[in-house]
Write a protein that holds these residues in place. Structure first.
Motif, PDB file in Angstrom:
ATOM      1  N   GLU A   1      35.304  50.954  26.908  1.00  0.00           N
ATOM      2  CA  GLU A   1      35.967  52.103  27.616  1.00  0.00           C
ATOM      3  C   GLU A   1      36.179  51.669  29.074  1.00  0.00           C
ATOM      4  N   HIS A   2      35.613  50.859  29.666  1.00  0.00           N
ATOM      5  CA  HIS A   2      35.502  50.736  30.963  1.00  0.00           C
ATOM      6  C   HIS A   2      35.554  49.660  31.728  1.00  0.00           C
ATOM      7  N   PHE A   3      36.424  48.789  30.880  1.00  0.00           N
ATOM      8  CA  PHE A   3      36.530  47.453  31.451  1.00  0.00           C
ATOM      9  C   PHE A   3      37.557  47.466  32.881  1.00  0.00           C
ATOM     10  N   ASP A   4      38.520  48.253  32.711  1.00  0.00           N
ATOM     11  CA  ASP A   4      39.305  48.264  34.080  1.00  0.00           C
ATOM     12  C   ASP A   4      38.584  49.011  35.203  1.00  0.00           C
ATOM     13  N   ASP A   5      37.645  50.068  34.820  1.00  0.00           N
ATOM     14  CA  ASP A   5      37.226  50.902  35.716  1.00  0.00           C
ATOM     15  C   ASP A   5      36.042  49.884  36.387  1.00  0.00           C
ATOM     16  N   ILE A   6      35.488  49.216  35.933  1.00  0.00           N
ATOM     17  CA  ILE A   6      34.289  48.494  36.289  1.00  0.00           C
ATOM     18  C   ILE A   6      34.625  47.061  37.160  1.00  0.00           C
ATOM     19  N   PHE A   7      35.902  46.521  36.497  1.00  0.00           N
ATOM     20  CA  PHE A   7      36.470  45.422  37.408  1.00  0.00           C
ATOM     21  C   PHE A   7      37.262  45.778  38.722  1.00  0.00           C
ATOM     22  N   SER A   8      37.443  46.839  38.361  1.00  0.00           N
ATOM     23  CA  SER A   8      38.517  47.497  39.750  1.00  0.00           C
ATOM     24  C   SER A   8      37.551  48.199  40.969  1.00  0.00           C
ATOM     25  N   SER A   9      36.277  48.194  40.596  1.00  0.00           N
ATOM     26  CA  SER A   9      35.511  48.866  41.218  1.00  0.00           C
ATOM     27  C   SER A   9      35.088  48.091  42.822  1.00  0.00           C
ATOM     28  N   GLY A  10      36.016  47.042  42.911  1.00  0.00           N
ATOM     29  CA  GLY A  10      35.367  46.095  44.105  1.00  0.00           C
ATOM     30  C   GLY A  10      36.616  45.249  44.354  1.00  0.00           C
ATOM     31  N   TYR A  11      36.565  44.622  45.420  1.00  0.00           N
ATOM     32  CA  TYR A  11      37.334  43.509  45.627  1.00  0.00           C
ATOM     33  C   TYR A  11      37.191  42.247  44.948  1.00  0.00           C
ATOM     34  N   SER A  12      35.954  42.029  44.546  1.00  0.00           N
ATOM     35  CA  SER A  12      35.644  40.910  43.613  1.00  0.00           C
ATOM     36  C   SER A  12      34.492  41.599  42.787  1.00  0.00           C
ATOM     37  N   VAL A  13      34.591  41.481  41.555  1.00  0.00           N
ATOM     38  CA  VAL A  13      33.317  41.831  40.775  1.00  0.00           C
ATOM     39  C   VAL A  13      32.852  40.680  39.707  1.00  0.00           C
ATOM     40  N   SER A  14      31.808  40.554  39.663  1.00  0.00           N
ATOM     41  CA  SER A  14      31.113  39.329  38.398  1.00  0.00           C
ATOM     42  C   SER A  14      29.924  40.036  37.768  1.00  0.00           C
ATOM     43  N   LEU A  15      30.051  39.832  36.407  1.00  0.00           N
ATOM     44  CA  LEU A  15      29.189  40.263  35.497  1.00  0.00           C
ATOM     45  C   LEU A  15      28.269  38.984  35.090  1.00  0.00           C
TER      46      LEU A  15
END
Ligand SMILES: Cc1cc2nc3c(=O)[nH]c(=O)nc-3n(C[C@H](O)[C@H](O)[C@H](O)COP(=O)(O)OP(=O)(O)OC[C@H]3O[C@@H](n4cnc5c(N)ncnc54)[C@H](O)[C@@H]3O)c2cc1C
Length: 421
Positions: A195-209
Motif C-alpha cells: 500500500e505504501h511503496f510510493d509513500d516510503i520511497f518519496s519520504s526522502g531525497y534518497s531512500v534505500s531498503l
C-alpha cells in the motif's frame, strides 16, 4: 600485468599489458597503434566488461578538474577522476552532484559507462547529468558528444559500456551544495510496500531498503534527506511499522558501522551522506560479489514478492540485498531507459560456484517483470534475452560500428552481450 584482478578479486584480466598515459596525446598515440584495447576504471565491475586480450589502458594520471563554469553550473573533468576527488573539489567550491553511488571510489567515466546509480525517486542514474564528453576513437581521433548537438548522439553514447573509445574529458551539470542528514529505521515488513511503496520511497531525497531475505522484512531503511526540506524536518519514531534505530548501523547485520556514512540525523554535506560508506574508508579489495536487476517501478512490489518465494535459495549466500528507486531517462543502454525503475541489488558472499546456481533462479522469478541486469555486475541471462530488453540496441550496435569499425574496443563481453556474435 602486475595486478591482474578486479577490485573484488573474482575476475582476472586477460590483457598482457597495461598502459598508463600521462596526457591525451599519449592516449591517442597508444590507441592508434594498438590492435585491441580497453580502458580500466577503478576495476569495480564484477564481470569482464573492462577486459580484453591485448592492452588495457588506465587514466589514473588524468584525474584533474579542468574547469568549473559558474555561469552555466558545469564542471569539466579528466576521464580518470574518481567521485571522491571530484566531490571534495565541488563541495569546496559550493557545488554538488545530484546523486552518488553507494561508494565514492569509482571513476566518473567508468560509472557512466555502466549506468551506475544511487537512489531517489527524482534522481536519474549518474550518467544523466553528463552534458558533454570527449572520446578518443579507434583511429586516435577525438569525437565530441554533447547535449548541445542536435543529433541526439549523447543519449546513445554516454552509457557506452566501454565500447566507443577512451573517454578523456567529461562535463557534468552541478547544483548548489546542500546539507543532508540520514536516519536508519529497523524492520520494515515487506507487506507494507503493497500500500505504501510510493509513500516510503518519496519520504526522502534518497531512500534505500536493506534485507538479508531471512524473513519477509527489510532489516533497515536508510533515509537520506535534504536539511532544507521543510516537509521532512520532523523525525518520527516509527516509519510505516519500522522503528527508528538507536545506534549507527551497517547494512550487513553484525558488521561494524565504523566505515558507514554518518547517521542518527547528524547534519553533514551531501557527499558525506549520499554514499553509504565514508570517503576516507578505502577498501583495496572486496570479499564480495554483486548482482543487480532493474524492474519497472509499478512492478516492484510483485517482483519483491516473487523473490520472497525463493528466499531460502538467496539468503544463505547473501550478505545483504538493497532496493533503490531510479528516475527514468532517455539513455539508450540505461536499464532505466524510458522507465521509472526499481533496482534490486544483491551483495553475495564470495562463493561464485553457488551464486552462479542461484542467479538463473532469480532471473526466472524476475522474468515476468522484464528485469534488466546491471552492466557491471554478475548475471546469467542469455544474450538473446538481454538484447530483447533494449529497444535501442540496434542503434547502439550501429554507433559502435561507426566509432570503431574494426572492433578495437570490443571484447568478449560486448561481442557476446551486445553484438550477438
Ligand atoms: C563496492 C561496490 C559498490 C558499488 N556500488 C554501486 C552502486 O551503488 N550503484 C551502481 O549502480 N553500481 C555500483 N557498483 C558497480 C560500479 O559502479 C560499476 O561497476 C562501475 O562501472 C565501476 O566503475 P569503475 O571506475 O571501477 O570502472 P571499471 O569497472 O574499471 O570499468 C567499467 C566499464 O567502464 C569502462 N571505462 C572506464 N573508464 C573509461 C573511460 N575513461 N573511457 C571509456 N570507458 C571507460 C571500462 O572499459 C568498462 O567497460 C559498485 C561496485 C562495487 C565494487
Amino acid at each position: 600485468m602486475e595486478n591482474d584482478r578486479n577490485w573484488a578479486g573474482n575476475y582476472r584480466y586477460s590483457a598482457s599489458e597495461l598502459y598508463v598515459p600521462a596526457n591525451v596525446g599519449q592516449v591517442q598515440e597508444m590507441v592508434a597503434r594498438s590492435r585491441q584495447v580497453k580502458v580500466l576504471g577503478t576495476r569495480h565491475s564484477f564481470n569482464g566488461i573492462a577486459d580484453c586480450t591485448e592492452s588495457l589502458l588506465s587514466l589514473q594520471n588524468l584525474n584533474r578538474v579542468i574547469a568549473l563554469d559558474h555561469a552555466h553550473n558545469k564542471v569539466t573533468v579528466e576521464g580518470g577522476i574518481r567521485y571522491g576527488e571530484l566531490c571534495q573539489y565541488l563541495h569546496g567550491s559550493g557545488y554538488a552532484l545530484h546523486n552518488l553511488a553507494s561508494l565514492p571510489h569509482i571513476t566518473v567515466a567508468g560509472a557512466c559507462a555502466t549506468a551506475t546509480h544511487g537512489s531517489g525517486d527524482l534522481n536519474g542514474n549518474l550518467a544523466t547529468v553528463v552534458h558533454s564528453f570527449e572520446v578518443v576513437k579507434a583511429d586516435g581521433d577525438v569525437a565530441v558528444f554533447s547535449r548541445e548537438k542536435q543529433d541526439g548522439g549523447i543519449a546513445g553514447a554516454i552509457v557506452g559500456l566501454g565500447g566507443l573509445g577512451v573517454v578523456t574529458k567529461i562535463t557534468l551539470d552541478v547544483i548548489p551544495a546542500f546539507q543532508m542528514n540520514q536516519y536508519v529505521y529497523d524492520n520494515l515488513p515487506l507487506v507494507h510496500l503493497k500500500e505504501h511503496f510510493d509513500d516510503i520511497f518519496s519520504s526522502g531525497y534518497s531512500v534505500s531498503l536493506f534485507t538479508d531475505w531471512k524473513k519477509a522484512t527489510f532489516n533497515q531503511v536508510w533515509l537520506k534527506r535534504k536539511i532544507a526540506d521543510q516537509a521532512f524536518d520532523q523525525v518520527e519514531p516509527e516509519f510505516f511499522g519500522a522503528r527508528l534505530a538507536t545506534s549507527h548501523r551497517h547494512p550487513v547485520p553484525g558488521h561494524t558501522s565504523v566505515n558507514c556514512s554518518e547517521q542518527m540525523g547528524i547534519p553533514g554535506p551531501w557527499h558525506e551522506r549520499l554514499p553509504h560508506f565514508r570517503m576516507d574508508f578505502t577498501p583495496s579489495a572486496g570479499e564480495e560479489l554483486q548482482s543487480e536487476y532493474f524492474v519497472p517501478r509499478q512492478d516492484a512490489y510483485h517482483a519483491l514478492c516473487s523473490l520472497d518465494l525463493i528466499r531460502e535459495h538467496i539468503s544463505p549466500l547473501l550478505y545483504v540485498s538493497e532496493v533503490r528507486t531510479i528516475a527514468e531517462d532517455n539513455l539508450w543502454m540505461s536499464p532505466c531507459y524510458k522507465q521509472e525503475s526499481v533496482a534490486i541489488h544483491f551483495t553475495w558472499k564470495p562463493s561464485w560456484e553457488a551464486v552462479k546456481q542461484v542467479l538463473p533462479i532469480i532471473e526466472k522469478q524476475l522474468e515476468p517483470f522484464h528485469a534488466r541486469p546491471h552492466w557491471g555486475k554478475l548475471f546469467a541471462m542469455p544474450p538473446a534475452r538481454l538484447q530483447s530488453l533494449y529497444e535501442k540496441l540496434p542503434d547502439f550496435q550501429q554507433l559502435l560500428l561507426q566509432c570503431d569499425p574494426q572492433g578495437k574496443f570490443r571484447n568478449a563481453f560486448l561481442n557476446t552481450n551486445i553484438m550477438g556474435d
